[in-house]
Design an enzyme around this catalytic site. Structure first.
Site, PDB file in Angstrom:
ATOM      1  N   ASP A  35      20.134  15.828  17.490  1.00 17.23           N
ATOM      2  CA  ASP A  35      18.832  15.216  17.271  1.00 17.23           C
ATOM      3  C   ASP A  35      17.753  16.299  17.250  1.00 17.23           C
ATOM      4  O   ASP A  35      17.791  17.226  18.056  1.00 17.23           O
ATOM      5  CB  ASP A  35      18.533  14.201  18.378  1.00 17.23           C
ATOM      6  CG  ASP A  35      17.408  13.247  18.021  1.00 17.23           C
ATOM      7  OD1 ASP A  35      16.254  13.705  17.881  1.00 17.23           O
ATOM      8  OD2 ASP A  35      17.678  12.038  17.881  1.00 17.23           O
ATOM      9  N   TYR A 164       9.882   5.137   2.162  1.00 12.85           N
ATOM     10  CA  TYR A 164      10.940   5.070   3.184  1.00 12.85           C
ATOM     11  C   TYR A 164      12.186   4.391   2.639  1.00 12.85           C
ATOM     12  O   TYR A 164      13.289   4.944   2.681  1.00 12.85           O
ATOM     13  CB  TYR A 164      10.446   4.326   4.428  1.00 12.85           C
ATOM     14  CG  TYR A 164      11.587   3.802   5.285  1.00 12.85           C
ATOM     15  CD1 TYR A 164      12.497   4.690   5.872  1.00 12.85           C
ATOM     16  CD2 TYR A 164      11.785   2.443   5.471  1.00 12.85           C
ATOM     17  CE1 TYR A 164      13.564   4.225   6.624  1.00 12.85           C
ATOM     18  CE2 TYR A 164      12.838   1.969   6.229  1.00 12.85           C
ATOM     19  CZ  TYR A 164      13.723   2.852   6.803  1.00 12.85           C
ATOM     20  OH  TYR A 164      14.787   2.388   7.540  1.00 12.85           O
ATOM     21  N   ALA A 166      13.019   3.745  -0.376  1.00 13.53           N
ATOM     22  CA  ALA A 166      13.573   4.475  -1.518  1.00 13.53           C
ATOM     23  C   ALA A 166      14.417   5.654  -1.061  1.00 13.53           C
ATOM     24  O   ALA A 166      15.466   5.951  -1.648  1.00 13.53           O
ATOM     25  CB  ALA A 166      12.440   4.962  -2.427  1.00 13.53           C
ATOM     26  N   LYS A 168      16.075   5.825   1.756  1.00 12.86           N
ATOM     27  CA  LYS A 168      17.318   5.289   2.324  1.00 12.86           C
ATOM     28  C   LYS A 168      18.257   4.801   1.219  1.00 12.86           C
ATOM     29  O   LYS A 168      19.478   4.981   1.313  1.00 12.86           O
ATOM     30  CB  LYS A 168      17.005   4.158   3.302  1.00 12.86           C
ATOM     31  CG  LYS A 168      16.309   4.612   4.579  1.00 12.86           C
ATOM     32  CD  LYS A 168      17.175   5.526   5.433  1.00 12.86           C
ATOM     33  CE  LYS A 168      18.297   4.776   6.124  1.00 12.86           C
ATOM     34  NZ  LYS A 168      19.060   5.657   7.057  1.00 12.86           N
ATOM     35  N   LYS A 203       6.512   0.506  16.396  1.00  7.38           N
ATOM     36  CA  LYS A 203       7.165  -0.671  15.826  1.00  7.38           C
ATOM     37  C   LYS A 203       6.557  -1.959  16.385  1.00  7.38           C
ATOM     38  O   LYS A 203       5.931  -1.973  17.451  1.00  7.38           O
ATOM     39  CB  LYS A 203       8.665  -0.632  16.104  1.00  7.38           C
ATOM     40  CG  LYS A 203       9.360   0.626  15.591  1.00  7.38           C
ATOM     41  CD  LYS A 203       9.327   0.743  14.078  1.00  7.38           C
ATOM     42  CE  LYS A 203      10.156   1.937  13.601  1.00  7.38           C
ATOM     43  NZ  LYS A 203      10.219   2.018  12.139  1.00  7.38           N
ATOM     44  N   LEU A 204       6.782  -3.070  15.679  1.00  7.06           N
ATOM     45  CA  LEU A 204       6.052  -4.309  15.954  1.00  7.06           C
ATOM     46  C   LEU A 204       6.146  -4.787  17.400  1.00  7.06           C
ATOM     47  O   LEU A 204       5.117  -4.976  18.072  1.00  7.06           O
ATOM     48  CB  LEU A 204       6.547  -5.423  15.015  1.00  7.06           C
ATOM     49  CG  LEU A 204       5.837  -6.767  15.212  1.00  7.06           C
ATOM     50  CD1 LEU A 204       4.409  -6.707  14.718  1.00  7.06           C
ATOM     51  CD2 LEU A 204       6.603  -7.890  14.526  1.00  7.06           C
ATOM     52  N   PRO A 219      -3.156  -5.829  16.261  1.00  6.52           N
ATOM     53  CA  PRO A 219      -3.421  -5.786  14.819  1.00  6.52           C
ATOM     54  C   PRO A 219      -2.275  -6.400  14.011  1.00  6.52           C
ATOM     55  O   PRO A 219      -1.127  -5.965  14.111  1.00  6.52           O
ATOM     56  CB  PRO A 219      -3.540  -4.282  14.544  1.00  6.52           C
ATOM     57  CG  PRO A 219      -2.696  -3.634  15.608  1.00  6.52           C
ATOM     58  CD  PRO A 219      -2.794  -4.512  16.816  1.00  6.52           C
ATOM     59  N   VAL A 220      -2.587  -7.403  13.221  1.00  2.00           N
ATOM     60  CA  VAL A 220      -1.581  -8.114  12.432  1.00  2.00           C
ATOM     61  C   VAL A 220      -1.899  -7.926  10.950  1.00  2.00           C
ATOM     62  O   VAL A 220      -3.000  -8.260  10.492  1.00  2.00           O
ATOM     63  CB  VAL A 220      -1.571  -9.618  12.773  1.00  2.00           C
ATOM     64  CG1 VAL A 220      -0.506 -10.338  11.947  1.00  2.00           C
ATOM     65  CG2 VAL A 220      -1.337  -9.822  14.262  1.00  2.00           C
ATOM     66  N   PRO A 288       0.051  -1.581   1.999  1.00  2.00           N
ATOM     67  CA  PRO A 288       0.359  -1.507   0.563  1.00  2.00           C
ATOM     68  C   PRO A 288       1.850  -1.776   0.308  1.00  2.00           C
ATOM     69  O   PRO A 288       2.717  -1.209   0.980  1.00  2.00           O
ATOM     70  CB  PRO A 288      -0.002  -0.062   0.197  1.00  2.00           C
ATOM     71  CG  PRO A 288      -0.997   0.362   1.232  1.00  2.00           C
ATOM     72  CD  PRO A 288      -0.569  -0.338   2.492  1.00  2.00           C
ATOM     73  N   GLY A 289       2.139  -2.649  -0.654  1.00  2.00           N
ATOM     74  CA  GLY A 289       3.523  -2.929  -1.008  1.00  2.00           C
ATOM     75  C   GLY A 289       4.314  -3.630   0.072  1.00  2.00           C
ATOM     76  O   GLY A 289       5.541  -3.523   0.125  1.00  2.00           O
TER      77      GLY A 289
END
Length: 335
Positions: A35, A164, A166, A168, A203-204, A219-220, A288-289
Site C-alpha cells: 500500500d 474514476y 472510466a 476502472k 464517503k457518504l 450536504p446532499v 457533474p455527471g
C-alpha cells in the site's frame, strides 16, 4: 489454503477489512499488504486488523508483512514479486473518489490503469495461480430511476460516467486482455457501494455520520434521490474469497447487497440512529455527471459459488454508525 497472498491497497477501507477476514479465517499462510499509504490508506487499519492474531506482529511476521509502495512503481513491484512469489494477488489499490477524479483525473489513470498493468505484468512473469481484480459497478454507468426492473448483469455494456469509473473500466478490459492474450488466470468482481468500519470520511455514510455528530450541515447532492445498492463490507470480503475458491478464470462476477436505497433515505436513517434533527440536511448543487441509480444482479455469483449476503441493511447501517460514533479519533484522518 493459499501459501502466500498479496493484497494491494490493504490499508484502505475494503482492503483492511479483507485482510482481517483472511487472517481471521485462515485462508492464507502468509499475507503481504502492499500500500502506498495515500490519504485514504492508514497503517492503523492494518494494526487493528491483526492485533488479535497471536503470531502476527507489525510490521512483519511469518503470517503478515506490510510493504509501502506504489502499484505503478514497476521496479518496486517486480522486486516484491521476486522476493515473495505470491500465489494469489488480490488487487484493491485504486483511487476511488468520483469528486477527486473530476478535479484531477491524471492520478486516477496512473494508479488505476498503469498500476493495474504493472501488476498484471508481474503476475504473468512470476506465474501467479490467480490474479483477482476488485472493480466497481460504476463501470456500467447508471440506470433510470423509473425502471426498478432493470439491473446490471455481467453482460451489461460498459458506460462509464466519470474519470474514476472510466479508469476502472479500462483496468477491467486490460485484465481480461491478459487472460485472452497470455492465458493469465484472472477473475474480476464488480461490487456495489460498500459500507462498514474504516471507510474514509469523504464517503457518504462516514461523512454524514461525522457531520451529524458534530452538529454541522449534511450536504446532499441535488435532490438526494440518487439510488445505490448497499453491500456490507464483510459480505464483499466473503464474496471475493468465494470467487477465489470457486470462480472460473476469465469471468466477471457482480457482487451486490440487494439493498437499493436513495441517498436521502440513508441519511435519514443515520440521523435517526444518532437521534439528530433532520434540519441538519442541506441540499447543494449536484455533482457533474452524477449517476442516477445503480442496481446489481448477483445471480451469476450466487449460482457459481453459493455466496449470499448475510448482513441486512438496517442492522449493518446501525452497526456502522455506532462504530464511527465510538471511534471519533478516526476523524483525524479526514482531510
Amino acid at each position: 489454503m493459499v501459501k502466500t497472498m498479496l493484497v494491494t491497497g490493504g490499508a484502505g477501507f475494503i482492503g483492511a477489512n479483507f485482510l482481517r477476514y483472511v487472517l481471521k479465517h485462515g485462508f492464507a499462510e502468509r499475507v503481504i499488504c502492499y500500500d502506498a499509504l495515500t490519504y485514504a490508506g492508514h497503517i492503523e487499519s492494518i494494526e487493528d486488523a491483526i492485533k488479535d492474531i497471536e503470531d502476527a506482529h507489525m510490521p512483519e511476521s511469518e503470517r503478515f508483512r506490510f510493504v509501502k509502495g506504489d502499484v505503478a512503481d514497476r521496479a518496486a513491484v517486480m522486486a516484491l514479486f521476486e522476493e515473495e512469489h505470491p500465489e494469489v494477488v488480490v488487487h484493491f489499490a485504486a483511487e476511488s473518489h468520483v469528486d477527486r477524479s473530476i478535479t484531477g483525473p491524471e492520478l486516477f489513470l496512473w494508479t488505476n490503469v498503469i498500476g493495474t498493468g504493472v501488476l498484471l505484468d508481474a503476475a504473468r512473469q512470476f506465474g501467479v495461480r490467480r490474479y483477482h481484480q476488485v472493480s466497481t459497478d460504476e463501470v456500467y454507468g447508471d440506470l433510470p430511476l423509473d425502471r426498478p426492473d432493470l439491473k446490471f448483469t455481467e453482460e451489461s455494456p460498459l458506460h462509464a460516467s466519470s474519470p474514476y469509473s472510466a479508469s476502472k473500466a479500462s483496468a477491467d478490459l486490460l485484465v481480461l486482455s491478459y487472460f485472452r492474450t497470455y492465458g493469465l488466470p484472472v477473475t474480476i468482481s464488480r461490487c456495489s457501494n460498500n459500507y462498514g468500519p474504516y471507510q474514509h470520511w469523504e464517503k457518504l455514510i462516514p461523512l454524514m455520520t461525522d457531520h451529524a455528530l458534530s452538529g454541522k450541515p449534511l450536504p446532499v447532492y441535488g435532490t438526494g434521490k440518487n439510488v445505490r445498492d448497499w453491500l456490507y463490507v464483510e459480505d464483499h470480503c466473503a464474496a471475493i474469497m468465494a470467487i477465489l475458491e470457486h470462480g472460473i478464470c476469465g469471468e466477471v462476477y457482480n457482487v451486490g447487497g440487494n439493498n437499493e436505497k436513495d441517498n436521502l433515505a440513508v441519511i435519514h436513517q443515520i440521523l435517526k440512529e444518532l437521534s439528530k434533527d433532520e434540519g441538519l440536511i442541506s441540499f447543494v448543487a449536484d455533482r457533474p455527471g452524477h449517476d442516477r441509480r445503480y442496481a446489481i444482479d448477483a445471480t451469476k455469483l450466487m449460482q457459481a459459488t453459493g455466496w449470499q449476503p448475510k448482513m441486512g441493511f438496517e442492522e449493518g447501517l446501525a452497526a456502522t454508525v455506532r462504530w464511527y460514533a465510538e471511534h471519533r479519533e478516526w476523524a483525524a484522518y479526514k482531510i
